[in-house]
Motif scaffolding. Structure first.
Motif, PDB file in Angstrom:
ATOM      1  N   ARG A  62      -2.995   3.845   8.107  1.00  0.00           N
ATOM      2  CA  ARG A  62      -1.894   3.536   7.190  1.00  0.00           C
ATOM      3  C   ARG A  62      -0.926   4.717   7.114  1.00  0.00           C
ATOM      4  O   ARG A  62       0.288   4.553   7.196  1.00  0.00           O
ATOM      5  CB  ARG A  62      -2.429   3.193   5.796  1.00  0.00           C
ATOM      6  CG  ARG A  62      -1.333   2.726   4.840  1.00  0.00           C
ATOM      7  CD  ARG A  62      -1.841   2.349   3.449  1.00  0.00           C
ATOM      8  NE  ARG A  62      -3.097   1.623   3.449  1.00  0.00           N
ATOM      9  CZ  ARG A  62      -4.233   2.103   2.911  1.00  0.00           C
ATOM     10  NH1 ARG A  62      -4.265   3.271   2.333  1.00  0.00           N
ATOM     11  NH2 ARG A  62      -5.338   1.379   2.937  1.00  0.00           N
ATOM     12  N   LYS A 108       0.951  -4.967   6.875  1.00  0.00           N
ATOM     13  CA  LYS A 108       0.427  -6.187   6.246  1.00  0.00           C
ATOM     14  C   LYS A 108      -0.854  -6.630   6.948  1.00  0.00           C
ATOM     15  O   LYS A 108      -1.812  -7.047   6.296  1.00  0.00           O
ATOM     16  CB  LYS A 108       1.470  -7.303   6.304  1.00  0.00           C
ATOM     17  CG  LYS A 108       2.680  -7.042   5.424  1.00  0.00           C
ATOM     18  CD  LYS A 108       3.719  -8.121   5.597  1.00  0.00           C
ATOM     19  CE  LYS A 108       4.992  -7.751   4.859  1.00  0.00           C
ATOM     20  NZ  LYS A 108       6.088  -8.676   5.160  1.00  0.00           N
ATOM     21  N   LYS A 111      -3.688  -4.461   5.802  1.00  0.00           N
ATOM     22  CA  LYS A 111      -4.084  -4.828   4.442  1.00  0.00           C
ATOM     23  C   LYS A 111      -4.906  -6.117   4.434  1.00  0.00           C
ATOM     24  O   LYS A 111      -5.870  -6.250   3.675  1.00  0.00           O
ATOM     25  CB  LYS A 111      -2.837  -4.994   3.568  1.00  0.00           C
ATOM     26  CG  LYS A 111      -3.134  -5.339   2.141  1.00  0.00           C
ATOM     27  CD  LYS A 111      -1.861  -5.453   1.326  1.00  0.00           C
ATOM     28  CE  LYS A 111      -2.178  -5.819  -0.109  1.00  0.00           C
ATOM     29  NZ  LYS A 111      -0.963  -5.963  -0.912  1.00  0.00           N
ATOM     30  N   ASN A 112      -4.539  -7.060   5.309  1.00  0.00           N
ATOM     31  CA  ASN A 112      -5.211  -8.361   5.362  1.00  0.00           C
ATOM     32  C   ASN A 112      -6.411  -8.381   6.313  1.00  0.00           C
ATOM     33  O   ASN A 112      -6.982  -9.448   6.555  1.00  0.00           O
ATOM     34  CB  ASN A 112      -4.218  -9.451   5.771  1.00  0.00           C
ATOM     35  CG  ASN A 112      -3.129  -9.645   4.741  1.00  0.00           C
ATOM     36  OD1 ASN A 112      -3.330  -9.439   3.559  1.00  0.00           O
ATOM     37  ND2 ASN A 112      -1.956 -10.030   5.205  1.00  0.00           N
TER      38      ASN A 112
END
Length: 167
Positions: A62, A108, A111-112
């Protein structure tokens, strides 16, 4: 124009295949803080600078993606300063903008927990940086953005490496 899209698709496919093979060989190597998370990265010193001692691959990735987004925005500003009428610079600006989109999507995906899409989007960003450099190489001109373009390509490569550590 169609050739460019086929080339980009080929690069994305190649990068995705490479990531899948690399992730298979890396296994579960770094689960603790006792190891250097960047020990097998293609660009180790750059990786270490970007992740700054982080040991969790997800957190490190990240951070690395955020740093790459910052560099991509910087590259777009530099391209704007070189002039708006240069067709090769326009290719770079468009490629950097596409890379930003891919990087935002990859955050994203991270995160998913969508690892496949994460690798596809990181590979797409890497391909976008290569596209900028290729535009100047094919023209026979030097790339005035060559240094930052090379930096972003290396950072994207390291992001792909870090993604192989995320489970």
């Amino acid at each position: 124009m169609a050739i460019k899209h086929y080339t980009s698709f080929s690069l994305v496919f190649l990068a995705t295949t490479t990531v899948l093979l690399v992730s298979h060989t890396h296994g579960h190597g770094l689960r603790t803080g006792k190891h250097d998370i960047c020990q097998k990265a293609d660009f180790k010193p750059l990786c270490r600078t970007v992740v700054k001692g982080l040991t969790d691959p997800r957190v490190a990735l990240r951070s690395a993606i955020h740093q790459l987004i910052i560099q991509s925005r910087r590259a777009i500003r530099l391209a704007d300063m070189h002039g708006k009428s240069d067709q090769y610079m326009d290719v770079c600006k468009e490629s950097f903008d596409d890379a930003l989109t891919s990087l935002r999507t990859s955050l994203k995906n991270l995160k998913n927990h969508d690892r496949a899409s994460l690798n596809i989007n990181l590979s797409a960003a890497l391909s976008d940086y290569v596209t900028c450099d290729d535009a100047f190489s094919e023209s026979g001109m030097g790339n005035p953005l060559g240094k930052i373009d090379a930096l972003m390509s290396r950072m994207a490569s390291n992001c792909l490496y870090l993604s192989s550590l995320v489970h």
